[in-house]
Scaffold this active site. Structure first.
Site, mmCIF file in Angstrom:
data_model
loop_
_atom_site.group_PDB
_atom_site.id
_atom_site.type_symbol
_atom_site.label_atom_id
_atom_site.label_comp_id
_atom_site.label_asym_id
_atom_site.label_seq_id
_atom_site.Cartn_x
_atom_site.Cartn_y
_atom_site.Cartn_z
ATOM 1 N N LYS A 14 -76.537 -37.955 -20.058
ATOM 2 C CA LYS A 14 -77.433 -36.993 -19.375
ATOM 3 C C LYS A 14 -76.712 -35.659 -19.105
ATOM 4 O O LYS A 14 -77.271 -34.602 -19.350
ATOM 5 C CB LYS A 14 -77.939 -37.566 -18.033
ATOM 6 C CG LYS A 14 -78.770 -38.822 -18.176
ATOM 7 C CD LYS A 14 -79.461 -39.199 -16.868
ATOM 8 C CE LYS A 14 -78.517 -39.584 -15.751
ATOM 9 N NZ LYS A 14 -77.774 -40.854 -15.989
ATOM 10 N N ARG A 90 -84.793 -41.384 -9.522
ATOM 11 C CA ARG A 90 -84.215 -42.674 -9.905
ATOM 12 C C ARG A 90 -85.076 -43.832 -9.420
ATOM 13 O O ARG A 90 -84.744 -44.989 -9.685
ATOM 14 C CB ARG A 90 -82.820 -42.799 -9.298
ATOM 15 C CG ARG A 90 -81.681 -42.436 -10.250
ATOM 16 C CD ARG A 90 -80.392 -42.580 -9.489
ATOM 17 N NE ARG A 90 -79.239 -42.831 -10.292
ATOM 18 C CZ ARG A 90 -78.385 -41.889 -10.687
ATOM 19 N NH1 ARG A 90 -78.578 -40.628 -10.403
ATOM 20 N NH2 ARG A 90 -77.310 -42.222 -11.386
ATOM 21 N N ARG A 129 -64.700 -42.828 -19.510
ATOM 22 C CA ARG A 129 -64.852 -41.673 -18.613
ATOM 23 C C ARG A 129 -64.017 -41.872 -17.350
ATOM 24 O O ARG A 129 -63.391 -40.942 -16.860
ATOM 25 C CB ARG A 129 -66.334 -41.478 -18.254
ATOM 26 C CG ARG A 129 -66.584 -40.212 -17.457
ATOM 27 C CD ARG A 129 -68.058 -39.943 -17.267
ATOM 28 N NE ARG A 129 -68.652 -40.815 -16.260
ATOM 29 C CZ ARG A 129 -69.949 -40.819 -15.950
ATOM 30 N NH1 ARG A 129 -70.780 -40.011 -16.595
ATOM 31 N NH2 ARG A 129 -70.425 -41.614 -15.022
ATOM 32 N N ARG A 135 -63.226 -40.624 -12.092
ATOM 33 C CA ARG A 135 -64.383 -40.822 -11.212
ATOM 34 C C ARG A 135 -64.328 -42.211 -10.603
ATOM 35 O O ARG A 135 -64.265 -43.211 -11.330
ATOM 36 C CB ARG A 135 -65.673 -40.615 -12.022
ATOM 37 C CG ARG A 135 -66.681 -39.761 -11.288
ATOM 38 C CD ARG A 135 -67.898 -39.563 -12.134
ATOM 39 N NE ARG A 135 -68.967 -40.444 -11.694
ATOM 40 C CZ ARG A 135 -70.224 -40.285 -12.033
ATOM 41 N NH1 ARG A 135 -70.578 -39.292 -12.812
ATOM 42 N NH2 ARG A 135 -71.145 -41.111 -11.589
ATOM 43 N N ARG A 146 -74.119 -50.613 -11.044
ATOM 44 C CA ARG A 146 -74.971 -49.445 -11.337
ATOM 45 C C ARG A 146 -75.952 -49.759 -12.463
ATOM 46 O O ARG A 146 -77.097 -49.292 -12.446
ATOM 47 C CB ARG A 146 -74.104 -48.230 -11.692
ATOM 48 C CG ARG A 146 -73.437 -47.630 -10.445
ATOM 49 C CD ARG A 146 -72.155 -46.888 -10.791
ATOM 50 N NE ARG A 146 -72.379 -45.688 -11.547
ATOM 51 C CZ ARG A 146 -71.461 -45.148 -12.368
ATOM 52 N NH1 ARG A 146 -70.291 -45.730 -12.532
ATOM 53 N NH2 ARG A 146 -71.734 -44.044 -13.014
HETATM 54 P P1 AMP Z 1 -74.765 -39.852 -11.196
HETATM 55 O O1 AMP Z 1 -73.692 -38.796 -11.220
HETATM 56 O O2 AMP Z 1 -76.120 -39.294 -11.503
HETATM 57 O O3 AMP Z 1 -74.416 -41.046 -12.061
HETATM 58 O O4 AMP Z 1 -74.852 -40.391 -9.689
HETATM 59 C C1 AMP Z 1 -73.738 -41.016 -9.070
HETATM 60 C C2 AMP Z 1 -74.217 -41.820 -7.869
HETATM 61 O O5 AMP Z 1 -74.838 -40.941 -6.927
HETATM 62 C C3 AMP Z 1 -75.258 -42.885 -8.164
HETATM 63 O O6 AMP Z 1 -74.667 -44.105 -8.598
HETATM 64 C C4 AMP Z 1 -75.936 -43.025 -6.798
HETATM 65 O O7 AMP Z 1 -75.161 -43.783 -5.900
HETATM 66 C C5 AMP Z 1 -75.945 -41.583 -6.297
HETATM 67 N N1 AMP Z 1 -77.190 -40.859 -6.700
HETATM 68 C C6 AMP Z 1 -77.283 -39.794 -7.536
HETATM 69 N N2 AMP Z 1 -78.559 -39.407 -7.687
HETATM 70 C C7 AMP Z 1 -79.298 -40.254 -6.934
HETATM 71 C C8 AMP Z 1 -80.701 -40.396 -6.693
HETATM 72 N N3 AMP Z 1 -81.615 -39.583 -7.286
HETATM 73 N N4 AMP Z 1 -81.105 -41.384 -5.851
HETATM 74 C C9 AMP Z 1 -80.217 -42.215 -5.252
HETATM 75 N N5 AMP Z 1 -78.885 -42.150 -5.450
HETATM 76 C C10 AMP Z 1 -78.418 -41.183 -6.292
#
Ligand code: AMP
Length: 197
Positions: A14, A90, A129, A135, A146
């Protein structure tokens, strides 16, 4: 004003494809994961709360996340010119809230790009990654959690957006530029065209 959602499991590409979409379609990037990681790095109260969920591979509760997104839309004038939403929505609740927030601002989601990648490949990509970027949530236990959360809470959004006639399924394995070509062609069929040709 063009609003796109880039959708897919963790590790589906993404962020990478968002960079190309920003560049070619002239969009403003809202990555909720990046916003939350920035709060954690700055040690804010929100960051402290977010970290308890992120480090366990769980989603931040909908009401908090929707509130954060509303603030982002209201406080950054660039958001009014068109956004690529990366990592939001999400859940079905978040998708409904996004429709409502955009309608209140005289706009809508125009198209959703769904990057589809097998779980085995996702795990390999996320472990790599983790080694490269450090990270904290890219470790095997959190990755598995996840992916479980993705399949149970986020994947149902495919049907939600298919019913709205907005879902563009994209095979997310292979060369980055080839995947982007598929995205471009798919969006063109929905009459969404790049600013740069
Ligand atoms: P990402 O960088 O998009 O993979 O997000 C990393 C983490 O942030 C996710 O595993 C969630 O814990 C949290 N997170 C990011 N976006 C959301 C969302 N729209 N709703 C809930 N948690 C989120």
């Amino acid at each position: 004003m063009l609003n796109l959602v880039i959708f897919g499991a963790p590790g589906s590409g993404k962020g990478t494809q968002s960079e190309k979409l920003i560049d070619n379609y002239g969009l403003y990037h809202i990555s909720t994961g990046e916003v939350l990681r920035d709060h954690i790095a700055r040690g804010t109260e929100l960051g402290r709360v977010a970290d308890t969920y992120i480090s366990r591979g769980q989603l931040i509760p909908d009401d908090l996340m929707i509130h954060i997104l509303g603030d982002l839309l209201d406080n950054d004038p660039r958001a009014a010119e068109g956004v690529i939403f990366d990592g939001f929505p999400r859940t079905i609740n978040q998708a409904k809230a996004l429709n409502k927030m955009l309608a209140e601002r005289g706009s809508k989601v125009h198209a959703v790009i769904g990057l589809e990648v097998d779980d085995d490949e996702l795990v390999d990509r996320l472990l790599l990654r983790g080694q490269q970027s450090g990270r904290a949530d890219d470790n095997l236990d959190t990755i598995k959690q996840r992916l479980h959360v993705y399949h149970s809470q986020t994947q149902p959004l495919q049907e939600f957006y298919k019913e709205e006639g907005k879902y563009h399924s994209i095979h997310g394995s292979g060369a980055i530029d080839d995947i982007f070509d598929d995205i471009r062609h798919s969006l063109a069929r929905a009459d969404v065209h790049p600013k740069k040709q």
